[in-house]
Design an enzyme around this catalytic site. Structure first.
Site, PDB file in Angstrom:
ATOM      1  N   LYS A   1      -7.608  58.563  31.344  1.00  0.00           N
ATOM      2  CA  LYS A   1      -9.044  58.238  31.406  1.00  0.00           C
ATOM      3  C   LYS A   1      -9.219  56.784  31.832  1.00  0.00           C
ATOM      4  O   LYS A   1     -10.032  56.470  32.689  1.00  0.00           O
ATOM      5  CB  LYS A   1      -9.688  58.442  30.033  1.00  0.00           C
ATOM      6  CG  LYS A   1     -11.055  57.790  29.880  1.00  0.00           C
ATOM      7  CD  LYS A   1     -11.685  57.948  28.522  1.00  0.00           C
ATOM      8  CE  LYS A   1     -11.380  56.848  27.561  1.00  0.00           C
ATOM      9  NZ  LYS A   1     -12.107  55.586  27.769  1.00  0.00           N
ATOM     10  N   ASN A   2      -8.409  55.893  31.246  1.00  0.00           N
ATOM     11  CA  ASN A   2      -8.615  54.468  31.514  1.00  0.00           C
ATOM     12  C   ASN A   2      -8.007  54.003  32.826  1.00  0.00           C
ATOM     13  O   ASN A   2      -8.109  52.823  33.178  1.00  0.00           O
ATOM     14  CB  ASN A   2      -8.116  53.645  30.331  1.00  0.00           C
ATOM     15  CG  ASN A   2      -9.029  53.838  29.126  1.00  0.00           C
ATOM     16  OD1 ASN A   2     -10.126  54.376  29.239  1.00  0.00           O
ATOM     17  ND2 ASN A   2      -8.553  53.445  27.958  1.00  0.00           N
TER      18      ASN A   2
ATOM     19  N   CYS B   1     -18.044  52.700  23.323  1.00  0.00           N
ATOM     20  CA  CYS B   1     -17.808  52.823  21.884  1.00  0.00           C
ATOM     21  C   CYS B   1     -18.221  51.535  21.170  1.00  0.00           C
ATOM     22  O   CYS B   1     -17.918  50.439  21.611  1.00  0.00           O
ATOM     23  CB  CYS B   1     -16.327  53.092  21.616  1.00  0.00           C
ATOM     24  SG  CYS B   1     -15.839  54.773  22.023  1.00  0.00           S
TER      25      CYS B   1
ATOM     26  N   ARG C   1     -18.215  43.475  22.342  1.00  0.00           N
ATOM     27  CA  ARG C   1     -17.767  43.798  23.720  1.00  0.00           C
ATOM     28  C   ARG C   1     -18.579  43.052  24.794  1.00  0.00           C
ATOM     29  O   ARG C   1     -19.231  43.650  25.642  1.00  0.00           O
ATOM     30  CB  ARG C   1     -17.817  45.304  23.949  1.00  0.00           C
ATOM     31  CG  ARG C   1     -17.000  46.073  22.913  1.00  0.00           C
ATOM     32  CD  ARG C   1     -16.881  47.528  23.216  1.00  0.00           C
ATOM     33  NE  ARG C   1     -15.807  47.756  24.207  1.00  0.00           N
ATOM     34  CZ  ARG C   1     -15.482  48.970  24.624  1.00  0.00           C
ATOM     35  NH1 ARG C   1     -16.169  50.015  24.216  1.00  0.00           N
ATOM     36  NH2 ARG C   1     -14.497  49.130  25.494  1.00  0.00           N
TER      37      ARG C   1
ATOM     38  N   ILE D   1     -19.323  40.683  28.203  1.00  0.00           N
ATOM     39  CA  ILE D   1     -18.733  40.771  29.545  1.00  0.00           C
ATOM     40  C   ILE D   1     -18.634  39.372  30.167  1.00  0.00           C
ATOM     41  O   ILE D   1     -18.604  39.217  31.387  1.00  0.00           O
ATOM     42  CB  ILE D   1     -19.551  41.713  30.460  1.00  0.00           C
ATOM     43  CG1 ILE D   1     -21.015  41.266  30.582  1.00  0.00           C
ATOM     44  CG2 ILE D   1     -19.468  43.158  29.967  1.00  0.00           C
ATOM     45  CD1 ILE D   1     -21.788  42.028  31.668  1.00  0.00           C
TER      46      ILE D   1
ATOM     47  N   LEU E   1     -16.181  37.336  30.444  1.00  0.00           N
ATOM     48  CA  LEU E   1     -14.991  37.071  31.283  1.00  0.00           C
ATOM     49  C   LEU E   1     -15.160  37.712  32.669  1.00  0.00           C
ATOM     50  O   LEU E   1     -14.687  37.178  33.683  1.00  0.00           O
ATOM     51  CB  LEU E   1     -13.732  37.596  30.593  1.00  0.00           C
ATOM     52  CG  LEU E   1     -13.435  36.991  29.210  1.00  0.00           C
ATOM     53  CD1 LEU E   1     -12.129  37.561  28.659  1.00  0.00           C
ATOM     54  CD2 LEU E   1     -13.379  35.472  29.262  1.00  0.00           C
TER      55      LEU E   1
ATOM     56  N   ASP F   1      -6.006  51.575  21.145  1.00  0.00           N
ATOM     57  CA  ASP F   1      -6.623  52.904  21.223  1.00  0.00           C
ATOM     58  C   ASP F   1      -5.896  53.932  20.368  1.00  0.00           C
ATOM     59  O   ASP F   1      -6.426  55.026  20.145  1.00  0.00           O
ATOM     60  CB  ASP F   1      -6.691  53.392  22.673  1.00  0.00           C
ATOM     61  CG  ASP F   1      -7.606  52.515  23.504  1.00  0.00           C
ATOM     62  OD1 ASP F   1      -7.519  52.571  24.739  1.00  0.00           O
ATOM     63  OD2 ASP F   1      -8.392  51.751  22.917  1.00  0.00           O
TER      64      ASP F   1
ATOM     65  N   ARG G   1     -15.653  62.224  25.242  1.00  0.00           N
ATOM     66  CA  ARG G   1     -15.610  61.166  26.269  1.00  0.00           C
ATOM     67  C   ARG G   1     -14.202  61.017  26.823  1.00  0.00           C
ATOM     68  O   ARG G   1     -14.006  60.651  27.982  1.00  0.00           O
ATOM     69  CB  ARG G   1     -16.042  59.828  25.661  1.00  0.00           C
ATOM     70  CG  ARG G   1     -17.434  59.891  25.075  1.00  0.00           C
ATOM     71  CD  ARG G   1     -17.823  58.586  24.507  1.00  0.00           C
ATOM     72  NE  ARG G   1     -17.655  57.558  25.529  1.00  0.00           N
ATOM     73  CZ  ARG G   1     -18.087  56.325  25.399  1.00  0.00           C
ATOM     74  NH1 ARG G   1     -18.674  55.959  24.299  1.00  0.00           N
ATOM     75  NH2 ARG G   1     -17.925  55.453  26.354  1.00  0.00           N
TER      76      ARG G   1
HETATM   77  C1  EPZ Z   1     -10.447  48.802  28.011  1.00  0.00           C
HETATM   78  O1  EPZ Z   1     -11.682  48.338  27.500  1.00  0.00           O
HETATM   79  C2  EPZ Z   1     -10.377  50.269  27.642  1.00  0.00           C
HETATM   80  N1  EPZ Z   1     -11.471  50.998  28.260  1.00  0.00           N
HETATM   81  C3  EPZ Z   1     -10.451  50.429  26.129  1.00  0.00           C
HETATM   82  O2  EPZ Z   1     -10.301  51.812  25.838  1.00  0.00           O
HETATM   83  C4  EPZ Z   1      -9.282  49.661  25.508  1.00  0.00           C
HETATM   84  O3  EPZ Z   1      -9.387  49.739  24.100  1.00  0.00           O
HETATM   85  C5  EPZ Z   1      -9.333  48.190  25.951  1.00  0.00           C
HETATM   86  O4  EPZ Z   1      -9.340  48.122  27.398  1.00  0.00           O
HETATM   87  C6  EPZ Z   1      -8.146  47.389  25.431  1.00  0.00           C
HETATM   88  O5  EPZ Z   1      -6.962  47.970  25.853  1.00  0.00           O
HETATM   89  C7  EPZ Z   1     -11.387  51.333  29.580  1.00  0.00           C
HETATM   90  O6  EPZ Z   1     -10.427  51.018  30.260  1.00  0.00           O
HETATM   91  C8  EPZ Z   1     -12.537  52.134  30.136  1.00  0.00           C
HETATM   92  P1  EPZ Z   1     -10.936  44.438  27.104  1.00  0.00           P
HETATM   93  P2  EPZ Z   1     -12.233  46.867  27.877  1.00  0.00           P
HETATM   94  O7  EPZ Z   1     -11.811  43.806  28.112  1.00  0.00           O
HETATM   95  O8  EPZ Z   1     -11.916  46.573  29.285  1.00  0.00           O
HETATM   96  C9  EPZ Z   1     -13.029  41.053  24.611  1.00  0.00           C
HETATM   97  C10 EPZ Z   1     -10.819  53.836  24.777  1.00  0.00           C
HETATM   98  O9  EPZ Z   1     -10.870  54.204  23.566  1.00  0.00           O
HETATM   99  N2  EPZ Z   1     -13.727  40.727  25.860  1.00  0.00           N
HETATM  100  O10 EPZ Z   1      -9.462  44.377  27.275  1.00  0.00           O
HETATM  101  O11 EPZ Z   1     -13.642  46.770  27.429  1.00  0.00           O
HETATM  102  C11 EPZ Z   1     -13.516  42.384  24.047  1.00  0.00           C
HETATM  103  O12 EPZ Z   1     -14.698  42.217  23.302  1.00  0.00           O
HETATM  104  C12 EPZ Z   1     -11.395  52.497  25.175  1.00  0.00           C
HETATM  105  O13 EPZ Z   1     -10.296  54.513  25.685  1.00  0.00           O
HETATM  106  C13 EPZ Z   1     -14.523  39.571  25.893  1.00  0.00           C
HETATM  107  O14 EPZ Z   1     -14.634  38.845  24.912  1.00  0.00           O
HETATM  108  O15 EPZ Z   1     -11.329  45.978  26.921  1.00  0.00           O
HETATM  109  C14 EPZ Z   1     -12.362  42.823  23.193  1.00  0.00           C
HETATM  110  O16 EPZ Z   1     -12.442  42.186  21.945  1.00  0.00           O
HETATM  111  C15 EPZ Z   1     -11.979  51.732  24.011  1.00  0.00           C
HETATM  112  N3  EPZ Z   1     -15.187  39.282  27.036  1.00  0.00           N
HETATM  113  C16 EPZ Z   1     -11.144  42.307  23.959  1.00  0.00           C
HETATM  114  O17 EPZ Z   1     -11.647  41.288  24.857  1.00  0.00           O
HETATM  115  C17 EPZ Z   1     -15.086  40.076  28.161  1.00  0.00           C
HETATM  116  O18 EPZ Z   1     -15.699  39.739  29.191  1.00  0.00           O
HETATM  117  C18 EPZ Z   1     -10.419  43.375  24.780  1.00  0.00           C
HETATM  118  O19 EPZ Z   1     -11.376  43.882  25.678  1.00  0.00           O
HETATM  119  C19 EPZ Z   1     -14.271  41.228  28.095  1.00  0.00           C
HETATM  120  C20 EPZ Z   1     -13.600  41.533  26.942  1.00  0.00           C
END
Ligand code: EPZ
Length: 430
Positions: free
Chosen positions: A33-34, A127, A132, A134, A136, A316, A407
C-alpha cells in the site's frame, strides 16, 4: 474446504470472530500500500501509460485513483493491477473532500508542481495517530524554488521557479522524501536530499521514476540524488510486496499457533519483526520470497520493542505486536518513536482483558488470557491489532470500524478465514 468470509466487507460492517483456533496455510502478499500510493501520485507527472501490478482495491488506493480522475487522469483496476494514463491530466487542484480522506493526498503536490508548475491542495487526512504536520514537505519544496503558501487549510504552490537544490531533512520523513524525489525528478538541475528516509517503498519510487526515464539514485541510504529531466514516459512496474500486511499475517500465526506462510514479499524487509517473533518463542523460517512462522501459540514476552525509521522496527507493526505482547507470558515494553498517538488500540485491547499501561510514548504490557469482547477500530493498524487479539482470545468478539481496516487490508477476513480462522463479515442491515 477452507472457510471463506461470507460476504464483501463494507465500511459500516463488522467482523464477528470466535477465537482460539490455530491458523494453517499460505497468504499471497500483494503490492505494498505504501508503495502504491506514492506511485499513483507519481503517475500524475508521467505522460504515457502506467501499469502497476499485483494491486488490490483497498479504499486508500481507490481514493487515490479518485483524486487522479478529478485531475483529468484515466485510471482503473484491471488484470490484477492498476492502469493509469496521466496524459490528459490538466487540473491542479485537490479539494478538501478528496484530500481529507487520506494522508497520501499530500504526495500529489510534488508531481503537480513538477508537471504543471502549479498545485493547490487541502491538508491531507489519514489515520489520527498524531498531528502529522506537513512542514517538511513545504520547507523542502521551497528549497527547490517553489513558492508555497498556506491559507486556511489549503497549500498553494507556484512552481514556475522550480529547480534542483539541496534539502536537509531534520527527520527521515517517508512522505517528505517521496514528495521531494518526485518534484526534483522534473526540476531542471541537480538535487541532493540529505537525511532521507530509507524504507523499501523509497526504492520502489526511485525504480519507478527511473523506469519512466528519470534519473534518481541513492534510495535506501540517507542521501538521494536526482538529475531533473524534462519529461517522463509511462512504464509497467511491479512494486515490492506489502511488508506490513505480511507482518500482520505472521503475527497472527504466531499468536494463534499453527503454521502460516506469506509469499511474494522480500523477507529482508521483515528482519526486525522476525527477530521479535523468534524472541517470543515462535519458529520462523525465511526464504527470499517469503517467511513461515509456526508454533503452539504459547508465546513469552519478546522484551522491549522500540519503533524507528527503517531499518528500525516498523511503526506500522507496533499495534499488531502490542496485541501479541498482550497475550504473551511476561512483561513487554513498547516504545513508539514515530507518532504521538499510536497506542489507541490499547483501550480496546483492555476490554478483552489486556493489562496495558500507556505513558506518553511508552506502553507496559503484561501478558494475560484474552477474552472476546465488542471492540472498535479507530485507525488502520490498531484495527488490525484488534482482529489479531480476537483471533487469539477465548470466545466471541465483534470488531467494528471496518472503514479503518479496509484502507490497507483487502479481503482481510477472507484471507484469515482461508487460514482457518472463524471470522465472518456482518454488514449493517440498512
Ligand atoms: C508514511 O507516512 C506511511 N504512510 C505511514 O503508514 C508510516 O507509518 C510512516 O510513513 C512512517 O513509516 C504512507 O506511506 C502512505 P512520515 P508519513 O512523514 O509519510 C513527522 C500506515 O499505517 N512529520 O515518515 O506521513 C510525522 O508527524 C501508515 O500504513 C513531520 O513532523 O510518515 C511523524 O511523527 C500510517 N513533518 C514522523 O514525522 C512532516 O512534514 C514520521 O512521519 C512530515 C512528517
Amino acid at each position: 474446504m477452507k472457510n471463506r468470509a461470507d460476504c464483501r466487507e463494507t465500511d459500516d460492517g463488522s467482523y464477528v470472530i470466535t477465537g482460539g483456533r490455530p491458523l494453517y496455510g499460505e497468504v499471497e502478499i500483494m503490492s505494498a500500500k505504501n508503495s502504491l500510493l506514492p506511485l499513483i501520485a507519481c503517475s500524475v507527472m508521467t505522460e504515457g501509460e502506467v501499469f502497476l501490478s499485483r494491486c488490490e482495491p483497498t479504499s486508500d488506493a481507490e481514493n487515490m485513483l479518485g483524486i487522479l480522475r478529478s485531475l483529468g487522469g484515466i485510471c482503473r483496476f484491471e488484470n490484477g493491477g492498476i492502469y493509469i494514463d496521466g496524459r490528459p491530466i490538466s487540473g491542479c487542484e485537490v479539494g478538501c473532500g478528496p484530500a481529507g480522506k487520506l494522508r497520501s493526498s499530500v504526495f500529489i503536490l510534488g508531481p503537480l508542481i513538477a508537471r504543471l508548475r502549479r498545485a493547490e491542495i487541502c491538508y491531507p487526512g489519514g489515520c489520527e495517530i498524531g498531528p502529522r504536520p506537513i512542514d517538511l514537505h513545504i520547507s523542502g519544496l521551497r528549497a527547490l524554488g517553489a513558492d508555497v503558501r498556506e491559507d486556511g487549510g489549503r497549500v498553494l504552490c507556484d512552481g514556475r521557479n522550480l529547480r534542483g537544490g539541496r534539502v536537509e531533512l531534520p527527520f527521515p520523513s517517508v512522505g517528505a522524501t517521496e514528495n521531494l524525489m518526485m518534484a526534483a525528478a522534473r526540476a531542471p538541475g541537480h538535487t541532493v536530499i540529505l537525511g532521507a528516509a530509507a524504507e523499501p517503498e523509497i526504492a520502489d519510487l526511485q525504480n519507478f521514476i527511473n523506469a519512466c526515464g528519470g534519473k534518481v539514485r541513492g534510495a535506501g541510504s540517507r542521501r538521494i540524488e536526482v538529475d531533473g529531466v524534462s519529461s517522463l514516459h509511462g512504464a509497467s512496474f511491479d512494486p515490492s510486496g506489502d511488508r506490513i500486511a505480511a507482518g500482520t499475517y505472521l503475527i497472527a500465526g504466531a499468536m494463534c499457533g499453527g503454521e502460516v506462510t506469506v509469499r511474494g514479499v522480500d523477507s529482508s524487509h521483515l528482519c526486525r519483526l522476525t527477530e521479535k517473533l523468534r524472541a517470543a518463542g515462535a519458529r520462523v523460517t525465511e526464504r527470499t520470497d517469503g517467511v513461515t512462522v509456526s508454533g503452539d501459540g504459547e508465546l513469552h514476552s519478546p522484551g522491549k520493542v522500540e519503533t524507528g525509521p527503517y531499518p528500525g522496527f516498523p511503526t506500522d507493526l507496533q499495534s499488531p505486536v502490542t496485541a501479541l505482547c498482550a497475550c504473551a507470558k511476561g512483561t513487554s515494553y513498547i516504545i513508539e518513536n514515530l507518532f504521538e498517538n499510536r497506542f489507541r488500540a490499547a483501550q480496546q485491547l483492555i476490554k478483552m482483558g489486556a493489562d496495558i499501561t500507556v505513558c506518553g510514548r511508552a506502553a507496559t504490557v503484561r501478558g494475560r488470557r484474552l477474552y472476546g469482547a465488542d471492540v472498535k477500530a479507530e485507525d488502520l493498524r490498531g484495527g488490525a491489532a484488534l482482529v489479531l487479539a480476537a483471533l487469539e482470545a477465548e470466545g466471541r468478539s465483534v470488531v467494528s470500524g471496518l472503514s479503518h481496516i479496509r484502507r490497507g487490508y483487502y479481503d482481510f477476513a477472507g484471507r484469515l478465514a482461508s487460514l482457518g480462522a472463524d471470522i465472518t463479515v456482518c454488514n449493517k442491515i440498512t
